[in-house]
Each structure stands twice: as C-alpha cells, then as structure tokens.
Scaffold this motif. Structure first.
Motif, PDB file in Angstrom:
ATOM      1  N   GLU A 152       0.819  -1.211   0.000  1.00  0.00           N
ATOM      2  CA  GLU A 152       0.000   0.000   0.000  1.00  0.00           C
ATOM      3  C   GLU A 152       0.854   1.262   0.000  1.00  0.00           C
ATOM      4  OE1 GLU A 152      -2.932   2.363   3.105  1.00  0.00           O
ATOM      5  OE2 GLU A 152      -2.348   0.311   3.533  1.00  0.00           O
ATOM      6  N   ASN A 153       0.469   2.239  -0.816  1.00  0.00           N
ATOM      7  CA  ASN A 153       1.098   3.554  -0.823  1.00  0.00           C
ATOM      8  C   ASN A 153       0.439   4.369   0.291  1.00  0.00           C
ATOM      9  OD1 ASN A 153       2.187   6.060  -1.305  1.00  0.00           O
ATOM     10  ND2 ASN A 153       1.409   6.253  -3.383  1.00  0.00           N
ATOM     11  N   LYS A 154       1.218   4.738   1.302  1.00  0.00           N
ATOM     12  CA  LYS A 154       0.691   5.464   2.460  1.00  0.00           C
ATOM     13  C   LYS A 154       0.593   6.967   2.226  1.00  0.00           C
ATOM     14  CE  LYS A 154       2.709   2.037   5.531  1.00  0.00           C
ATOM     15  NZ  LYS A 154       3.779   1.803   6.505  1.00  0.00           N
ATOM     16  N   CYS A 155       1.131   7.444   1.122  1.00  0.00           N
ATOM     17  CA  CYS A 155       1.065   8.874   0.810  1.00  0.00           C
ATOM     18  C   CYS A 155      -0.345   9.205   0.334  1.00  0.00           C
ATOM     19  CB  CYS A 155       2.093   9.253  -0.252  1.00  0.00           C
ATOM     20  SG  CYS A 155       2.068  11.008  -0.673  1.00  0.00           S
ATOM     21  N   THR A 156      -1.024  10.088   1.063  1.00  0.00           N
ATOM     22  CA  THR A 156      -2.405  10.441   0.732  1.00  0.00           C
ATOM     23  C   THR A 156      -2.503  11.702  -0.128  1.00  0.00           C
ATOM     24  OG1 THR A 156      -2.603  11.665   2.811  1.00  0.00           O
ATOM     25  CG2 THR A 156      -3.306   9.348   2.813  1.00  0.00           C
TER      26      THR A 156
ATOM     27  N   GLN B  22      14.508   2.676   6.688  1.00  0.00           N
ATOM     28  CA  GLN B  22      14.240   4.043   6.250  1.00  0.00           C
ATOM     29  C   GLN B  22      15.374   4.599   5.392  1.00  0.00           C
ATOM     30  OE1 GLN B  22      14.101   7.190   9.298  1.00  0.00           O
ATOM     31  NE2 GLN B  22      12.032   7.633   8.546  1.00  0.00           N
TER      32      GLN B  22
ATOM     33  N   GLN C  97       6.714   9.819   3.083  1.00  0.00           N
ATOM     34  CA  GLN C  97       5.388   9.523   3.628  1.00  0.00           C
ATOM     35  C   GLN C  97       5.192   8.025   3.842  1.00  0.00           C
ATOM     36  OE1 GLN C  97       3.166  11.973   4.631  1.00  0.00           O
ATOM     37  NE2 GLN C  97       4.989  13.166   4.199  1.00  0.00           N
ATOM     38  N   ASN C  98       5.866   7.222   3.060  1.00  0.00           N
ATOM     39  CA  ASN C  98       5.733   5.772   3.173  1.00  0.00           C
ATOM     40  C   ASN C  98       6.644   5.133   4.222  1.00  0.00           C
ATOM     41  OD1 ASN C  98       3.769   4.517   1.184  1.00  0.00           O
ATOM     42  ND2 ASN C  98       4.797   6.018  -0.094  1.00  0.00           N
TER      43      ASN C  98
ATOM     44  N   ASN D 180       1.535  12.261  -5.563  1.00  0.00           N
ATOM     45  CA  ASN D 180       1.585  10.930  -6.186  1.00  0.00           C
ATOM     46  C   ASN D 180       1.554  11.038  -7.708  1.00  0.00           C
ATOM     47  OD1 ASN D 180       1.743   9.119  -3.961  1.00  0.00           O
ATOM     48  ND2 ASN D 180      -0.404   9.503  -3.506  1.00  0.00           N
TER      49      ASN D 180
ATOM     50  N   SER E 265      15.321   3.163   1.865  1.00  0.00           N
ATOM     51  CA  SER E 265      14.222   3.714   1.066  1.00  0.00           C
ATOM     52  C   SER E 265      14.545   5.109   0.566  1.00  0.00           C
ATOM     53  CB  SER E 265      12.929   3.745   1.889  1.00  0.00           C
ATOM     54  OG  SER E 265      12.523   2.446   2.218  1.00  0.00           O
TER      55      SER E 265
ATOM     56  N   VAL F  40       6.927  11.426  -1.454  1.00  0.00           N
ATOM     57  CA  VAL F  40       6.120  10.198  -1.405  1.00  0.00           C
ATOM     58  C   VAL F  40       6.854   9.110  -0.620  1.00  0.00           C
ATOM     59  CG1 VAL F  40       5.120   8.335  -2.803  1.00  0.00           C
ATOM     60  CG2 VAL F  40       4.821  10.727  -3.499  1.00  0.00           C
ATOM     61  N   THR F  41       8.140   8.958  -0.860  1.00  0.00           N
ATOM     62  CA  THR F  41       8.918   7.954  -0.147  1.00  0.00           C
ATOM     63  C   THR F  41       8.925   8.231   1.347  1.00  0.00           C
ATOM     64  OG1 THR F  41      10.332   7.566  -2.072  1.00  0.00           O
ATOM     65  CG2 THR F  41      11.208   6.871   0.062  1.00  0.00           C
TER      66      THR F  41
END
Length: 160
Positions: free
Chosen positions: A47-51, A114, A157-158, A56, A117, A154-155
């Motif tokens: 799942e992509n956690k970036c809302t 972390q 946020q994930n 995105n 990533s 985005v990274t």
C-alpha cells in the motif's frame, strides 16, 4: 578539428553520434527498472501510504518524463556532450550511481529500512539530473528536479 584525432573531434564538435535516441540513456533506464520490476513482483500489493494525490501524480509524471527524456531528444537538438570531461562524467558518474543503486536494492531486499528507502529515492534523481547536466539537456534537469522532490516526498510519507 584542430589536429585532433577522430573520437576527440566528435567530442569537440559537441556530438556523440547525434540523433534523437540516446542508447546509453536507454541502458540506464533498463538498469533502473530491473530492480523495480523485481520489487513489484516480490512485494505485490504494498500500500502507498502517501495520501497527497497531487504529489503521487507528480511523482509518476516526473518518473516517466525523466525516463522518456533520458532516451528521446524532445526538442530536436540531438544528444551531445560539450567536452570529453562531460562525456566521462556522464559515463563514470552514472556507472557509479547505478552500482550504488543496485547495491542498495540488494540490501533493501535483505531487509527494509528508512535509510535504504530514502537512498533509493535519491539515487535515480541524481542519475537523471547528472545526465541532464552533462548532456546539456535542460528539460531533463527540470524534470529530474520535479521527480526528485515528489519522489522524496512520497517515499518519506511511506517510511516515516
């Protein structure tokens, strides 16, 4: 040109074969995609956690824009290097960055963290920007910066 040998003349003239397709760039894109494809297969459904939908979308536009610009000359000036130094910086710099990228991917597959990533977000950004600067391809530099900012966001946020 000025008594230079053949290969040096090519660089002094500012072209490495000219044209609108960069075969070195295509090889770089393939080398970047291979571990990403392995990740997509191995970690299917993550799942992509970036809302933030805007970031995105910007990340994806930046990603594909950079890959296309690294391979195709959009603008018609042809791919070329201003000097032998620019060409060597392009080749050696990208080779080192790609090697680092693959090593970090291997470490990431062994165990996620972390720092891995974030490093995997920074390295392709550096590859795109280095390529744009050494090729004197301003559009690639701009898209590299756009990709870098959005991909890091985005990274982050994930992994936070």
């Amino acid at each position: 040109i000025g008594g230079a040998d053949g290969p040096t003349s090519v660089f002094i003239a500012g072209r490495l074969g000219g044209g609108w397709i960069n075969l070195f760039g295509l090889c770089i894109v393939i080398a970047i995609l291979i571990p990403n494809i392995i990740y997509a297969i191995k970690f299917r459904g993550v799942e992509n956690k970036c809302t933030n939908k805007g970031m995105n979308v910007l990340e994806q536009i930046g990603r594909y824009g950079c890959m296309i610009l690294l391979v195709l000359d959009i603008g018609g000036s042809g791919f070329g290097f201003a000097s032998v130094t620019a060409f060597l910086t392009y080749l050696i710099g990208n080779a080192v960055l790609l090697l680092m990228y693959w090593i970090v991917w291997i470490l990431y597959f062994i165990g996620q963290s972390q720092w891995k990533s974030i490093t995997l977000a920074v390295l392709p950004t550096l590859i795109f920007i280095l390529s744009g600067v050494t090729l004197q391809y301003v559009l690639l530099v701009i898209w590299g910066v756009i990709f870098g900012i959005s991909h890091l966001y985005v990274t982050w946020q994930n992994v936070k």
